[in-house]
Motif scaffolding. Structure first.
Motif, PDB file in Angstrom:
ATOM      1  N   SER A 273      68.846  71.292  71.825  1.00  0.00           N
ATOM      2  CA  SER A 273      69.018  69.850  71.995  1.00  0.00           C
ATOM      3  C   SER A 273      69.632  69.206  70.755  1.00  0.00           C
ATOM      4  N   PHE A 274      69.436  69.838  69.595  1.00  0.00           N
ATOM      5  CA  PHE A 274      70.044  69.314  68.374  1.00  0.00           C
ATOM      6  C   PHE A 274      71.566  69.394  68.452  1.00  0.00           C
ATOM      7  N   LEU A 275      72.076  70.403  69.158  1.00  0.00           N
ATOM      8  CA  LEU A 275      73.515  70.508  69.333  1.00  0.00           C
ATOM      9  C   LEU A 275      74.045  69.313  70.125  1.00  0.00           C
ATOM     10  N   GLY A 276      73.360  68.943  71.205  1.00  0.00           N
ATOM     11  CA  GLY A 276      73.788  67.788  71.982  1.00  0.00           C
ATOM     12  C   GLY A 276      73.754  66.506  71.177  1.00  0.00           C
ATOM     13  N   VAL A 277      72.682  66.337  70.394  1.00  0.00           N
ATOM     14  CA  VAL A 277      72.573  65.134  69.556  1.00  0.00           C
ATOM     15  C   VAL A 277      73.690  65.097  68.525  1.00  0.00           C
ATOM     16  N   GLY A 278      73.936  66.240  67.864  1.00  0.00           N
ATOM     17  CA  GLY A 278      74.970  66.286  66.835  1.00  0.00           C
ATOM     18  C   GLY A 278      76.360  66.020  67.393  1.00  0.00           C
ATOM     19  N   LEU A 279      76.663  66.610  68.552  1.00  0.00           N
ATOM     20  CA  LEU A 279      77.985  66.406  69.127  1.00  0.00           C
ATOM     21  C   LEU A 279      78.168  64.980  69.636  1.00  0.00           C
ATOM     22  N   PHE A 280      77.107  64.384  70.207  1.00  0.00           N
ATOM     23  CA  PHE A 280      77.198  62.991  70.648  1.00  0.00           C
ATOM     24  C   PHE A 280      77.426  62.062  69.462  1.00  0.00           C
ATOM     25  N   TRP A 281      76.703  62.325  68.396  1.00  0.00           N
ATOM     26  CA  TRP A 281      76.868  61.538  67.170  1.00  0.00           C
ATOM     27  C   TRP A 281      78.292  61.700  66.630  1.00  0.00           C
ATOM     28  N   LEU A 282      78.796  62.916  66.674  1.00  0.00           N
ATOM     29  CA  LEU A 282      80.124  63.197  66.144  1.00  0.00           C
ATOM     30  C   LEU A 282      81.206  62.480  66.952  1.00  0.00           C
ATOM     31  N   VAL A 283      81.136  62.573  68.288  1.00  0.00           N
ATOM     32  CA  VAL A 283      82.173  61.983  69.129  1.00  0.00           C
ATOM     33  C   VAL A 283      82.116  60.462  69.083  1.00  0.00           C
ATOM     34  N   SER A 284      80.913  59.917  69.085  1.00  0.00           N
ATOM     35  CA  SER A 284      80.772  58.465  69.103  1.00  0.00           C
ATOM     36  C   SER A 284      81.124  57.814  67.771  1.00  0.00           C
ATOM     37  N   THR A 285      81.051  58.581  66.685  1.00  0.00           N
ATOM     38  CA  THR A 285      81.292  58.005  65.357  1.00  0.00           C
ATOM     39  C   THR A 285      82.601  58.483  64.751  1.00  0.00           C
ATOM     40  N   GLY A 286      82.887  59.773  64.878  1.00  0.00           N
ATOM     41  CA  GLY A 286      84.092  60.342  64.274  1.00  0.00           C
ATOM     42  C   GLY A 286      83.742  61.503  63.370  1.00  0.00           C
ATOM     43  N   VAL A 287      84.754  62.314  63.033  1.00  0.00           N
ATOM     44  CA  VAL A 287      84.509  63.500  62.215  1.00  0.00           C
ATOM     45  C   VAL A 287      84.128  63.152  60.783  1.00  0.00           C
ATOM     46  N   GLY A 288      84.171  61.885  60.444  1.00  0.00           N
ATOM     47  CA  GLY A 288      83.735  61.484  59.109  1.00  0.00           C
ATOM     48  C   GLY A 288      82.250  61.700  58.873  1.00  0.00           C
ATOM     49  N   VAL A 289      81.484  61.866  59.949  1.00  0.00           N
ATOM     50  CA  VAL A 289      80.054  62.113  59.763  1.00  0.00           C
ATOM     51  C   VAL A 289      79.785  63.544  59.295  1.00  0.00           C
ATOM     52  N   TRP A 290      80.793  64.413  59.383  1.00  0.00           N
ATOM     53  CA  TRP A 290      80.664  65.722  58.769  1.00  0.00           C
ATOM     54  C   TRP A 290      80.720  65.565  57.247  1.00  0.00           C
ATOM     55  N   GLY A 291      80.348  66.628  56.557  1.00  0.00           N
ATOM     56  CA  GLY A 291      80.337  66.566  55.093  1.00  0.00           C
ATOM     57  C   GLY A 291      81.693  66.809  54.476  1.00  0.00           C
ATOM     58  N   LEU A 292      82.775  66.607  55.212  1.00  0.00           N
ATOM     59  CA  LEU A 292      84.115  66.869  54.703  1.00  0.00           C
ATOM     60  C   LEU A 292      84.581  65.731  53.806  1.00  0.00           C
ATOM     61  N   ARG A 293      84.920  66.088  52.593  1.00  0.00           N
ATOM     62  CA  ARG A 293      85.433  65.135  51.620  1.00  0.00           C
ATOM     63  C   ARG A 293      86.567  65.799  50.860  1.00  0.00           C
ATOM     64  N   SER A 294      87.492  65.011  50.375  1.00  0.00           N
ATOM     65  CA  SER A 294      88.586  65.553  49.577  1.00  0.00           C
ATOM     66  C   SER A 294      88.012  66.250  48.334  1.00  0.00           C
ATOM     67  N   PRO A 295      88.442  67.467  48.055  1.00  0.00           N
ATOM     68  CA  PRO A 295      89.537  68.242  48.659  1.00  0.00           C
ATOM     69  C   PRO A 295      89.078  69.222  49.742  1.00  0.00           C
ATOM     70  N   VAL A 296      87.802  69.216  50.123  1.00  0.00           N
ATOM     71  CA  VAL A 296      87.293  70.180  51.105  1.00  0.00           C
ATOM     72  C   VAL A 296      87.356  69.540  52.486  1.00  0.00           C
ATOM     73  N   PHE A 297      88.354  69.918  53.273  1.00  0.00           N
ATOM     74  CA  PHE A 297      88.497  69.393  54.626  1.00  0.00           C
ATOM     75  C   PHE A 297      88.177  70.432  55.695  1.00  0.00           C
TER      76      PHE A 297
END
Length: 491
Positions: free
Chosen positions: A67-91
Motif C-alpha cells: 500500500s505504500f507503493l500506491g501512496v507514494g505513486l499517488f503523491w508523486l503524480v499529484s505533486t510532481g517528480v520534485g518530491v523525489w530526492g533529486l537535486r542538482s547535480p544528482v538527477f
C-alpha cells in the motif's frame, strides 16, 4: 611364444579384466525414492489444501507494505517528480537504482528455465517454476520506476513507435527507448515461457478439482489439455522454441540496461566493461533472490525431498562464480581508470572508494565479493541458514552496487562548486519498499494458487522415467519393465 605374448589382447578380454566404470554415480534429484503418486500429491496439496497461518500473516504484511507503493505513486503524480530526492547535480536517484536492481533480479528465471534447459541440466526442475514467477513479478516492479520517472506518466505511450496527430516520434537513439523494447520483449517471452510450462500441471489440477470454481479456473487456463501424445509433442516443441528465444534475452536485456549508463560520456559510466559486468551481476542477484524465496518455502512446506541439498549446492556454486566475476569487474574498473590516464576517471573511482559515498562502496564490496567466497567450503553450502543469510547480503550488496554507480558519478561532477550529496526523500522510500511489498504479494498469490514446482518435469528426472530403467535387483535378460506414465501420470 614370445610373439604370442606380445600380441594385444582382444577388446572384450581387456574390458573383462579392467572392469571400467561405465557411468559415474549421480546424486538423486528426488530423495527417499518417492514415487510419482507422492510427487503429485505433495505439489498439488500445497495448492488444494487450506492456506497455512504463516501464509496469511505474510500476505497481510506484504499487502500492507504494498500500500505504500500506491501512496507514494499517488503523491508523486499529484505533486510532481520534485518530491523525489533529486537535486542538482544528482538527477538520477533511487528510481533508476531500483529499476536496474529489479531487472537484475528478474534475470535468473530466464537463465534457469531457458539456458539450463538447453544445456540439459536436470537439477533446474525443482526451482525453475519459482524462478520464472519471480522473473515476471520483478520485471513488473522494475517497469514502475522508469514509467513514473518521465514525470507525466500519462504521456508514457509516446515511448512506443506509434505516430500521433502531433507528429511526435520516439527518439530511437535514447537508451530509455531501448529499455522499453528490451524490457517489454523480455516480459512477454517470460510470461509465455512461464505459462507454457504450467499447462500440463494446470490440467492435472483441473482433473483433481472438486469445487466448481476451481474446475472452471484451472480448466480455462489448461486450454483443453488432455495429456495426449499430440499435446505432448506440441508442448515440447513450443517449450523448446521459447527456450531458444529466451536465451539471447539473458544477454541482451541487461546489456541494454547497462547502456543507460555506458552510452553517456560521464566518468564512471562511459566504459565498455558495463555490458558483461551488468549481465554477470544480474545473474548473481537473480540466483540470490531465488534462494532467498525458495529456502523458506522449502522449510515451510517440507519440500526437502524435491528441493534437495544438491540443488542448493549447484546454485551456491553459480553464485560463487558470478560473484567472482563481479569482483573481477570491480578491480578492472580501477585498473582501466589508471591505465587510461584520464584524471577524471581516476578521481571518480578513488572518490567512490574513499569519498563521501565510501561507506556504500565498502558495503557493496563486502556483500558482493567477500561473502560469496564462503561458498568455497562445503559445510557452508550445506548449512541452509547460513546460505539464506549470505543470499540476503548479496541482495543488499547488489542494490548498493547500483546506488554506487548512479550516485557517485553524478554527485561529484566536473565543477566542484556544484557538488552535492544525494539523500532519498520519503516518497523514494515509499515507492521502493512498497515495490518490495508488491513483489511479495504477487509471489505469495502464485504459491497459493499455482504449483510452485513443475509436476511433470520433476517426474521426468526420476530414474523410472528412463526407458531403459530396470527396478533394483532385476536384469536385462528376459525382462521388460512396465513403466508408469511419467508426464501424464498424475495419479
Amino acid at each position: 611364444m614370445d610373439n604370442a605374448a606380445n600380441q594385444p589382447m582382444p577388446d572384450k578380454a581387456v574390458l573383462a579384466r579392467v572392469k571400467p566404470l561405465t557411468t559415474l554415480p549421480r546424486r538423486p534429484l528426488v530423495l527417499n525414492n518417492r514415487d510419482f503418486h507422492w510427487i503429485t500429491e505433495k505439489i498439488c496439496g500445497i495448492v488444494e489444501g487450506p492456506a497455512p497461518m504463516w501464509w496469511w500473516v505474510c500476505f497481510v504484511l506484504s499487502l500492507f507494505l504494498a500500500s505504500f507503493l500506491g501512496v507514494g505513486l499517488f503523491w508523486l503524480v499529484s505533486t510532481g517528480v520534485g518530491v523525489w530526492g533529486l537535486r542538482s547535480p544528482v538527477f538520477w536517484g533511487w528510481d533508476i537504482v531500483n529499476f536496474v536492481w529489479w531487472i537484475g533480479i528478474g534475470h535468473a528465471g530466464t537463465l534457469i528455465s531457458a539456458v539450463l534447459c538447453l544445456l540439459r541440466q536436470k537439477w533446474r526442475t525443482a526451482i525453475n517454476r519459482s524462478s520464472e514467477a519471480m522473473t515476471i513479478f520483478a520485471v513488473m516492479c522494475a517497469g514502475i520506476f522508469p514509467l513514473f520517472h518521465v514525470g507525466r506518466v500519462w504521456y508514457a505511450w509516446w515511448l512506443f513507435p506509434i505516430p500521433n496527430v502531433n507528429d511526435i516520434w520516439p527518439n530511437f537513439r535514447s537508451p530509455l527507448e531501448w529499455d522499453v523494447f528490451a524490457v517489454s520483449t523480455y516480459f512477454t517471452v517470460s510470461v509465455l515461457f512461464w505459462y507454457m510450462g504450467m499447462v500440463p500441471d494446470l490440467g492435472a489440477l483441473r482433473d483433481r478439482a472438486i469445487k466448481p470454481w476451481r474446475r472452471f479456473f484451472y480448466g480455462t487456463l489448461a486450454m483443453g489439455w488432455r495429456n495426449s501424445t499430440r499435446h505432448w509433442n506440441n508442448y515440447e516443441m513450443a517449450y523448446l522454441i521459447l527456450a531458444g528465444l529466451s536465451t539471447p534475452l539473458v544477454l541482451s536485456v541487461h546489456t541494454i540496461v547497462s547502456y543507460d549508463f555506458a552510452a553517456s560520456l560521464l566518468p564512471g559510466w562511459h566504459t565498455t566493461i558495463f555490458p558483461p559486468y551488468f549481465v554477470a551481476g544480474a545473474i548473481f542477484s537473480g540466483f540470490a533472490m531465488v534462494l532467498t524465496l525458495v529456502l523458506p518455502l522449502r522449510a515451510m512446506f517440507k519440500l526437502h525431498d524435491l528441493i534437495t541439498q544438491y540443488h542448493i549446492d549447484c546454485m551456491c556454486k553459480i553464485t560463487l562464480a558470478t560473484g567472482s566475476m563481479v569482483g573481477y569487474a570491480y578491480a578492472m574498473e580501477f585498473f582501466i581508470a589508471w591505465y587510461g590516464g584520464n584524471i577524471y576517471e581516476v578521481f571518480t573511482f578513488i572518490n567512490r572508494a574513499f569519498g563521501q559515498y565510501g561507506w556504500a562502496y565498502w558495503i557493496m564490496v563486502t556483500c558482493n565479493v567477500v561473502s560469496p567466497q564462503l561458498f568455497w567450503f562445503r559445510k557452508i553450502r550445506e548449512n541452509t541458514a547460513l546460505v539464506f543469510v549470505i543470499m540476503l547480503f548479496v541482495n543488499v550488496g547488489m542494490w548498493f552496487e547500483r546506488f554506487v554507480i548512479t550516485a557517485t558519478s553524478l554527485a561529484n561532477d566536473f565543477l566542484p562548486s556544484s557538488w552535492g550529496y544525494y539523500t532519498p526523500s520519503t516518497v523514494d522510500m515509499f515507492t521502493f519498499f512498497g515495490s518490495m511489498g508488491f513483489f511479495c504479494t504477487l509471489f505469495l498469490l502464485f504459491v497459493r494458487f499455482f504449483p510452485m514446482l513443475p509436476i511433470a518435469e520433476v517426474k521426468h528426472v526420476k530414474p523410472e522415467a528412463d526407458p531403459h530403467y530396470h527396478p533394483e535387483g532385476e536384469h536385462d535378460a528376459g525382462h521388460e519393465p512396465v513403466l508408469a506414465t511419467v508426464k501424464g501420470g498424475q495419479r
